[in-house]
Design a protein around this motif. Structure first.
Motif, PDB file in Angstrom:
ATOM      1  N   UNK A  49     -27.434  23.084 -42.825  1.00 28.38           N
ATOM      2  CA  UNK A  49     -26.851  24.223 -43.516  1.00 28.38           C
ATOM      3  C   UNK A  49     -27.519  25.520 -43.083  1.00 28.38           C
ATOM      4  N   UNK A  50     -26.780  26.605 -43.155  1.00 24.77           N
ATOM      5  CA  UNK A  50     -27.366  27.938 -43.003  1.00 24.77           C
ATOM      6  C   UNK A  50     -27.982  28.300 -44.346  1.00 24.77           C
ATOM      7  N   UNK A  51     -29.238  28.691 -44.346  1.00 24.52           N
ATOM      8  CA  UNK A  51     -29.922  29.032 -45.582  1.00 24.52           C
ATOM      9  C   UNK A  51     -29.970  30.538 -45.761  1.00 24.52           C
ATOM     10  N   UNK A  52     -29.503  31.016 -46.922  1.00 22.41           N
ATOM     11  CA  UNK A  52     -29.613  32.448 -47.188  1.00 22.41           C
ATOM     12  C   UNK A  52     -31.089  32.846 -47.306  1.00 22.41           C
ATOM     13  N   UNK A  53     -31.383  34.074 -47.017  1.00 19.51           N
ATOM     14  CA  UNK A  53     -32.756  34.575 -47.100  1.00 19.51           C
ATOM     15  C   UNK A  53     -33.348  34.312 -48.477  1.00 19.51           C
ATOM     16  N   UNK A 107     -37.421  31.913 -52.115  1.00 21.04           N
ATOM     17  CA  UNK A 107     -37.697  31.226 -53.378  1.00 21.04           C
ATOM     18  C   UNK A 107     -38.085  29.758 -53.171  1.00 21.04           C
ATOM     19  N   UNK A 108     -38.389  29.397 -51.937  1.00 19.59           N
ATOM     20  CA  UNK A 108     -38.732  28.006 -51.634  1.00 19.59           C
ATOM     21  C   UNK A 108     -40.165  27.700 -52.062  1.00 19.59           C
ATOM     22  N   UNK A 109     -40.446  26.416 -52.180  1.00 18.62           N
ATOM     23  CA  UNK A 109     -41.797  25.956 -52.480  1.00 18.62           C
ATOM     24  C   UNK A 109     -42.182  24.908 -51.446  1.00 18.62           C
ATOM     25  N   UNK A 110     -43.460  24.712 -51.276  1.00 20.44           N
ATOM     26  CA  UNK A 110     -43.961  23.660 -50.397  1.00 20.44           C
ATOM     27  C   UNK A 110     -44.628  22.606 -51.263  1.00 20.44           C
ATOM     28  N   UNK A 127     -31.252  21.050 -55.011  1.00 16.50           N
ATOM     29  CA  UNK A 127     -32.534  20.744 -54.368  1.00 16.50           C
ATOM     30  C   UNK A 127     -32.256  20.495 -52.891  1.00 16.50           C
ATOM     31  N   UNK A 128     -32.755  21.382 -52.043  1.00 16.77           N
ATOM     32  CA  UNK A 128     -32.525  21.269 -50.605  1.00 16.77           C
ATOM     33  C   UNK A 128     -33.849  21.097 -49.884  1.00 16.77           C
ATOM     34  N   UNK A 129     -33.859  20.216 -48.917  1.00 21.11           N
ATOM     35  CA  UNK A 129     -35.036  19.969 -48.093  1.00 21.11           C
ATOM     36  C   UNK A 129     -34.900  20.788 -46.813  1.00 21.11           C
ATOM     37  N   UNK A 130     -35.850  21.675 -46.558  1.00 16.86           N
ATOM     38  CA  UNK A 130     -35.810  22.511 -45.358  1.00 16.86           C
ATOM     39  C   UNK A 130     -36.427  21.783 -44.178  1.00 16.86           C
ATOM     40  N   UNK A 131     -37.595  21.169 -44.392  1.00 19.01           N
ATOM     41  CA  UNK A 131     -38.261  20.469 -43.295  1.00 19.01           C
ATOM     42  C   UNK A 131     -39.285  19.494 -43.846  1.00 19.01           C
ATOM     43  N   UNK A 132     -39.633  18.530 -43.006  1.00 17.96           N
ATOM     44  CA  UNK A 132     -40.706  17.584 -43.315  1.00 17.96           C
ATOM     45  C   UNK A 132     -41.642  17.602 -42.120  1.00 17.96           C
ATOM     46  N   UNK A 133     -42.919  17.868 -42.373  1.00 22.53           N
ATOM     47  CA  UNK A 133     -43.897  17.962 -41.298  1.00 22.53           C
ATOM     48  C   UNK A 133     -45.089  17.077 -41.614  1.00 22.53           C
ATOM     49  N   UNK A 134     -45.581  16.365 -40.611  1.00 24.33           N
ATOM     50  CA  UNK A 134     -46.803  15.580 -40.785  1.00 24.33           C
ATOM     51  C   UNK A 134     -47.976  16.535 -40.926  1.00 24.33           C
ATOM     52  N   UNK A 135     -48.859  16.218 -41.841  1.00 23.81           N
ATOM     53  CA  UNK A 135     -50.093  16.982 -42.016  1.00 23.81           C
ATOM     54  C   UNK A 135     -51.253  15.981 -41.969  1.00 23.81           C
ATOM     55  N   UNK A 136     -52.458  16.467 -41.838  1.00 27.88           N
ATOM     56  CA  UNK A 136     -53.620  15.581 -41.783  1.00 27.88           C
ATOM     57  C   UNK A 136     -53.758  14.750 -43.052  1.00 27.88           C
ATOM     58  N   UNK A 168     -51.126  13.990 -45.193  1.00 22.18           N
ATOM     59  CA  UNK A 168     -49.859  13.427 -45.650  1.00 22.18           C
ATOM     60  C   UNK A 168     -48.710  14.251 -45.095  1.00 22.18           C
ATOM     61  N   UNK A 169     -47.570  14.262 -45.767  1.00 24.90           N
ATOM     62  CA  UNK A 169     -46.408  15.015 -45.328  1.00 24.90           C
ATOM     63  C   UNK A 169     -46.272  16.279 -46.156  1.00 24.90           C
ATOM     64  N   UNK A 170     -45.920  17.379 -45.504  1.00 17.28           N
ATOM     65  CA  UNK A 170     -45.668  18.625 -46.209  1.00 17.28           C
ATOM     66  C   UNK A 170     -44.174  18.866 -46.190  1.00 17.28           C
ATOM     67  N   UNK A 171     -43.600  19.090 -47.360  1.00 15.32           N
ATOM     68  CA  UNK A 171     -42.164  19.303 -47.505  1.00 15.32           C
ATOM     69  C   UNK A 171     -41.903  20.759 -47.792  1.00 15.32           C
ATOM     70  N   UNK A 172     -40.814  21.282 -47.263  1.00 10.80           N
ATOM     71  CA  UNK A 172     -40.437  22.657 -47.578  1.00 10.80           C
ATOM     72  C   UNK A 172     -38.936  22.724 -47.610  1.00 10.80           C
TER      73      UNK A 172
END
Length: 66
Positions: free
Chosen positions: A6-10, A15-18, A51-60, A62-66
């Motif tokens: 999806x295209x995400x509005x600014x 207003x996103x959280x991690x 509830x929309x998931x922007x990305x999932x990234x591996x971190x040292x 665990x996983x960081x969600x945004x």
């Protein structure tokens, strides 16, 4: 599982959280994503489709969600 791009509005980005999760890989998280989104929506008092998931990234740690 269906993945939609999806295209995400600014405003949505501003207003996103991690969320950082320990003890779960990206691959494992994707499997439980529908359940996670339902639980998060209940916690926030909103509909699951809000509830929309922007990305999932591996971190040292665990996983960081945004």
């Amino acid at each position: 599982m269906k993945i939609t791009v999806l295209h995400l509005p600014t405003e949505a980005v501003e207003k996103s959280i991690a969320i950082r999760l320990a003890g779960i890989s990206r691959e494992s998280f994707v499997i439980i994503l529908p359940t996670f989104k339902d639980a998060l929506a209940d916690l926030l008092g909103t509909k699951t489709e809000n509830v929309q998931l922007f990305s999932v990234q591996e971190a040292n740690t665990g996983s960081t969600l945004r």
